[in-house]
Scaffold this motif. Structure first.
Motif, PDB file in Angstrom:
ATOM      1  N   TYR A 139       0.835  -1.210   0.000  1.00 44.22           N
ATOM      2  CA  TYR A 139       0.000   0.000   0.000  1.00 44.22           C
ATOM      3  C   TYR A 139       0.867   1.256   0.000  1.00 44.22           C
ATOM      4  O   TYR A 139       0.533   2.247  -0.631  1.00 44.22           O
ATOM      5  N   GLU A 140       1.962   1.209   0.718  1.00 45.76           N
ATOM      6  CA  GLU A 140       2.873   2.356   0.776  1.00 45.76           C
ATOM      7  C   GLU A 140       3.563   2.572  -0.567  1.00 45.76           C
ATOM      8  O   GLU A 140       3.614   3.691  -1.071  1.00 45.76           O
ATOM      9  N   THR A 141       4.094   1.516  -1.155  1.00 46.70           N
ATOM     10  CA  THR A 141       4.849   1.670  -2.397  1.00 46.70           C
ATOM     11  C   THR A 141       3.952   1.984  -3.591  1.00 46.70           C
ATOM     12  O   THR A 141       4.423   2.583  -4.553  1.00 46.70           O
ATOM     13  N   MET A 142       2.672   1.603  -3.522  1.00 45.41           N
ATOM     14  CA  MET A 142       1.778   1.972  -4.619  1.00 45.41           C
ATOM     15  C   MET A 142       1.711   3.492  -4.756  1.00 45.41           C
ATOM     16  O   MET A 142       1.615   4.011  -5.863  1.00 45.41           O
ATOM     17  N   THR A 143       1.785   4.197  -3.636  1.00 50.68           N
ATOM     18  CA  THR A 143       1.737   5.657  -3.651  1.00 50.68           C
ATOM     19  C   THR A 143       3.126   6.267  -3.826  1.00 50.68           C
ATOM     20  O   THR A 143       3.334   7.100  -4.698  1.00 50.68           O
TER      21      THR A 143
ATOM     22  N   VAL B 106       6.243   4.870  -4.594  1.00 48.92           N
ATOM     23  CA  VAL B 106       7.149   4.418  -5.659  1.00 48.92           C
ATOM     24  C   VAL B 106       6.444   4.397  -7.020  1.00 48.92           C
ATOM     25  O   VAL B 106       6.954   4.931  -7.994  1.00 48.92           O
ATOM     26  N   PHE B 107       5.252   3.789  -7.062  1.00 52.39           N
ATOM     27  CA  PHE B 107       4.555   3.649  -8.345  1.00 52.39           C
ATOM     28  C   PHE B 107       3.685   4.844  -8.691  1.00 52.39           C
ATOM     29  O   PHE B 107       3.165   4.940  -9.789  1.00 52.39           O
ATOM     30  N   LYS B 108       3.486   5.749  -7.725  1.00 51.74           N
ATOM     31  CA  LYS B 108       2.705   6.973  -7.928  1.00 51.74           C
ATOM     32  C   LYS B 108       1.262   6.693  -8.360  1.00 51.74           C
ATOM     33  O   LYS B 108       0.685   7.420  -9.159  1.00 51.74           O
ATOM     34  N   LEU B 109       0.679   5.627  -7.828  1.00 53.05           N
ATOM     35  CA  LEU B 109      -0.703   5.290  -8.146  1.00 53.05           C
ATOM     36  C   LEU B 109      -1.637   6.048  -7.205  1.00 53.05           C
ATOM     37  O   LEU B 109      -1.402   6.085  -5.997  1.00 53.05           O
TER      38      LEU B 109
END
Length: 70
Positions: A49-53, A55-58
């Motif tokens: 959930y953290e990396t979706m925002t 790192v991946f900028k989703l």
């Protein structure tokens, strides 16, 4: 022994190929541009959930459908 726990964030095993394949499938199903392999490497370990925002900028509104595809 009733259970055995493995921590597969890169310490015991290298999950990169399997993790990348699952992520790429989700990106493809959502018709989103795939993350780079360098960004996928950054996503191993922290909560997804953290990396979706970070790192991946989703955007948050597509987190749930992305995870369903993942």
């Amino acid at each position: 022994m009733k259970s055995l726990l493995f921590d597969l964030d890169g310490t015991v095993a290298d999950p990169l190929n399997a993790f990348a394949s699952s992520l790429f499938y989700a990106f493809d199903e959502m018709k989103l541009p795939r993350a780079s392999i360098e960004d996928v490497k950054k996503a191993i370990g922290p909560p997804l959930y953290e990396t979706m925002t970070t790192v991946f900028k989703l955007p948050p509104e597509i987190h749930a459908p992305f995870l369903e595809n993942y």
